[in-house]
Design a protein around this motif. Sequence first.
Motif: not given
Length: 371
Positions: A196-209, A284-299
């Motif tokens: 998914d495009p959200t994973l093309l960006l790093s956590a640092d990229d998202w912090t800039k946005i 969650t049951d959301s794909f994108h919430m799961t994406v960001f959970s993994i990106m930010y290394e959440k339980q």
Amino acid sequence: MKIGIITWFTGSNYGTNLQAIALQYYLRKKGHDVSIVNYVVPQSVENCEESSFLKRMVSFSKDCIVNLIMRRYENAIHERDIKFRNAIRNNCILTDKIVEESDLINVLNKFDILIFGSDQIWNPNWYNRFYFADYDGISARRISYAPSIGVNSIPQKVSVDIERSVKKIDFLSVRENKAADLLSTFLKKKPEVVVDPTLLLSADDWTKIFPQRKIEDNDYVLAFFLGKEKDHFSAAKRFAKKHKCKYVLIPYKYISYFQNAIIYADAGLDEFINLVRGAKYILTDSFHMTVFSIMYEKQFYTFQRFIEDEHTSQNGRIINLLELTDLMCRYVPYGTSDIKDVDDIEYEKHLEKLNNKIKKSKIFLRNSINA
């Protein structure tokens, strides 16, 4: 390159807006001149039989519930929608608004390349040729990057249209394995499966946005459900109580507004991302919430949103992501009302395959553009 993105970018769906921002941001970082094609497909009006008395009563009940929600949360929901529009306006470049479909070809041919972006723009239940630029006279090169079909099968009534449309794509990728399997029946070569495009960006990229900021103090469980299964909300409340955490909820369906939780009805994309960053646990049951959970290394725990044998099941994208990261142990069966704890995720060993997939996805995009 002058690139036009064709994707969804309106409405109050968090994932829809985040993926639109992500793809344009990534391509601009690579030096391209990028705009989203500002055309919104009109909603079709289906002929339907007159509802039965029971159906009308159910509809009336839901209308009453919606009215209750709107009265209580009207200002917050209005504020949320403004935040969504501002996030797109501040982070994306759009073409002039296109009103008539007849004007599309001239606009689309101003680009060197058209990229059909992510989300379920290729779902056959609302097929539209615009999302394939399936018009005679298109001179721009066509690339698909991670569009989703979303469902388990393509209805016969649109299969001919979809076959014609996908055969016009010069470089073809999709977001899920199931979509690749379905489209491969029309093609000589199986489409690439990319992230998914959200994973093309790093956590640092998202912090800039969306700059990092604390929204909630103390430990909290963050819940976000696209579905309306009551047991999932019950499980979230029990989980927060068991772990002695605050229960924070980003509402979506009407049932979520009636939960006994700290409700962020006005949460825009900024709050969505920052609530993930600060959470101790995410449900969650959301794909994108799961994406960001993994990106930010959440339980986290991700609930099965659809019964698996349903024609309209959209579980595939989440299953692909969890299998890719070897995190299927975090997948909670549909209808679960009490979550069984598993060991905390040690992320280092789970991210290698995902990072390799991200690299391959970037290579696909680069090679397709430079071909």
